[in-house]
Enzyme design. Structure first.
Site, PDB file in Angstrom:
ATOM      1  N   GLU A 129      -1.968 -15.160  -4.997  1.00 14.90           N
ATOM      2  CA  GLU A 129      -1.736 -13.957  -3.948  1.00 14.90           C
ATOM      3  C   GLU A 129      -2.818 -14.451  -2.769  1.00 14.90           C
ATOM      4  O   GLU A 129      -2.009 -15.072  -1.712  1.00 14.90           O
ATOM      5  CB  GLU A 129      -2.173 -12.631  -3.560  1.00 14.90           C
ATOM      6  CG  GLU A 129      -1.175 -11.375  -5.561  1.00 14.90           C
ATOM      7  CD  GLU A 129      -1.816 -12.089  -6.747  1.00 14.90           C
ATOM      8  OE1 GLU A 129      -3.016 -12.973  -7.060  1.00 14.90           O
ATOM      9  OE2 GLU A 129      -1.455 -11.197  -7.902  1.00 14.90           O
ATOM     10  N   ASP A 153       8.087  -3.536 -13.830  1.00 14.14           N
ATOM     11  CA  ASP A 153       7.257  -2.535 -14.619  1.00 14.14           C
ATOM     12  C   ASP A 153       6.628  -1.841 -13.657  1.00 14.14           C
ATOM     13  O   ASP A 153       5.350  -0.568 -13.948  1.00 14.14           O
ATOM     14  CB  ASP A 153       6.215  -3.011 -15.102  1.00 14.14           C
ATOM     15  CG  ASP A 153       5.551  -4.319 -15.088  1.00 14.14           C
ATOM     16  OD1 ASP A 153       5.768  -4.674 -14.250  1.00 14.14           O
ATOM     17  OD2 ASP A 153       4.575  -4.696 -15.824  1.00 14.14           O
TER      18      ASP A 153
END
Lengths: 313, 313
Positions: free
Chosen positions: B230, B147
């Site tokens: 991350e 997205d």
């Protein structure tokens, strides 16, 4: 895993009449590769009309849409922005795509901003219609919002519209779709969860109009009436059910989706002291793009994090 | 209005090292046109990893993203779906784009589905990392969600990553941005509204990794820890601040946006009698695409509208 080199992918830019397209999508490359030496000059131009308005997500949306439209030959993008005068930032952005375009400032009249249901996009589309009537003699008109998703096949389908073509739009209403319904190739009605006594209960992204046909109806226009824009525009074109050219494999396939992007207000970031690093330019850019502004007195506290420890900015 | 023909637009497919790119976006075409005869074989391949999962909007999102990636040469798309086995519908969709791809079924282990904050996408990215470690020796790894919005320039920026490159991500968190902060070309910290004591408070779309560098850290992986994927992945790579290669015009420009698409459950449509027209096939297609299903006993009442009058289906 599919292997297709750049040359084959490039050929996707070739156009193909929708009647040649079979159901099996692998055929697409065979067909277009036969046309690699075809000149595009004789293909009708698609005038792709995008109403837009300033918001935090505007540049992202126009970037994503522009990159889709870059694939399409003989397309002219008309971007009508809900602002009093054309904005340099959007103008510069539009030049990046290498698509012929027209940038129009088309603010909504103040009287409609106070409506209970704001007819957003109408002033923009009316301005685009005015520009087309004044400057263009042939081609195809299509209304494509900046947050919708367009399959590249859609453009092959609508390019040869004779009067008005129609096709399903996905992700809309209580049915997740709005579409004409066909029997033996003829439209026998519409499948749309909000009929509202409309003769043409369709979405703005669900039809395309031949520009010669539009011009033959000099008074056809779109009303400032939220929810009824499509229907009344099509009625003003004197359209009859039997005129409708069904596309999208006889209105059974989805080639456009009414995707909607989550919207949030632009950020305000509290930064007490002037920054003397890359953040200075980044914050200027965010302000320029309408995504965020900094303030010395309010907003989310700006923090610089290093090795897990934070410092107030 | 800008006029650029198909030939000039086609040249956009050429790659250019980011150091050649000036600030003025009109230069892009001049640069790439000099490279029109360049072979692409010596360009590093970008392995673009997209975690995805079944939902009403999945096909629209992958269509939009695939059409962006079609512009990029030497890109290999790894699509890892949160399903037990590879889904034919998605496999057929992926073939349409003509992009080399690998389709992986990578279901999230059941134990994590019960977490208060579900670490969505981790099983998918770990599966993609496993595939890369097994099959690939060089190139660049990038995690791009289905997205997000990617400016085509991003790919020029990350293609020559030596260890780890980093750059701003727009539309994320309370600042509408997350980015490294630079002083004299070196990273001095991070600007992210959720520091959470992370050494690398960055978004998944905010960095790229050289695959040789990844392979030189055989135990580097991503944890099932929502919010910390991350940071812990980059820590597991033994990354130091001074290793980071800043991109995006010294971390001042946005080339990727964390756009989010509004999600709704698939529709259920009540249809009491079998339909014997185009709607039959349209409804079968909607079911196949995971967008809607019909039922004889529940859901939104199906209506056929003709000339403003409705008939229950």
């Amino acid at each position: 895993m599919s292997k297709q080199g750049p040359v084959q992918r490039k050929l996707r830019k070739s156009a193909s009449r929708n009647q040649y397209l079979g159901k099996d999508e692998t055929k697409r490359f065979d067909i277009t590769s036969d046309k690699r030496n075809k000149k595009f000059d004789d293909l009708p131009i698609i005038y792709f009309v995008t109403p837009t308005y300033p918001r935090r997500e505007q540049v992202a949306e126009l970037t994503r849409l522009g990159q889709t439209l870059m694939h399409i030959v003989n397309l002219h993008w008309i971007i009508a922005d809900d602002v009093p005068t054309c904005n340099t930032m959007i103008g510069k952005l539009l030049k990046k795509f290498g698509i012929p375009f027209t940038h129009i400032a088309s603010p909504m009249p103040d009287v409609y901003r106070k409506s209970s249901v704001v007819p957003r996009g109408v002033a923009n589309r009316r301005a685009a219609l005015g520009w087309i009537r004044k400057n263009i003699h042939s081609g195809v008109l299509y209304f494509g919002d900046d947050d919708n998703t367009f399959d590249l096949e859609l453009f092959d389908e609508i390019r040869f519209t004779k009067k008005v073509s129609m096709f399903p739009v996905g992700l809309i209403g209580d049915y997740s779709v709005s579409s004409p319904v066909l029997m033996e190739g003829k439209v026998i009605g519409f499948f749309d969860s909000w009929p509202a006594k409309r003769k043409f209960p369709v979405d703005m992204a669900g039809f395309a109009v031949n520009i010669g046909f539009l011009l033959s109806h000099p008074h056809a226009t779109m009303p400032y009436k939220a929810g009824y824009e499509e229907d009344q525009f099509l009625v003003s074109l004197g359209l009859k059910l039997e005129d409708i050219e069904p596309k999208g494999n006889a209105c059974t396939e989805i080639l456009v989706w009414h995707t909607q992007t989550t919207k949030k207000p632009a950020s305000t970031i509290r930064i007490s002291q002037p920054t003397d690093n890359s953040l200075k330019v980044l914050l200027e850019n965010l302000k320029y793009l309408g995504m965020a502004q900094s303030s010395t007195s309010k907003g989310a506290q700006g923090l610089l994090t290093k090795d897990g420890a934070t410092k107030q900015l």
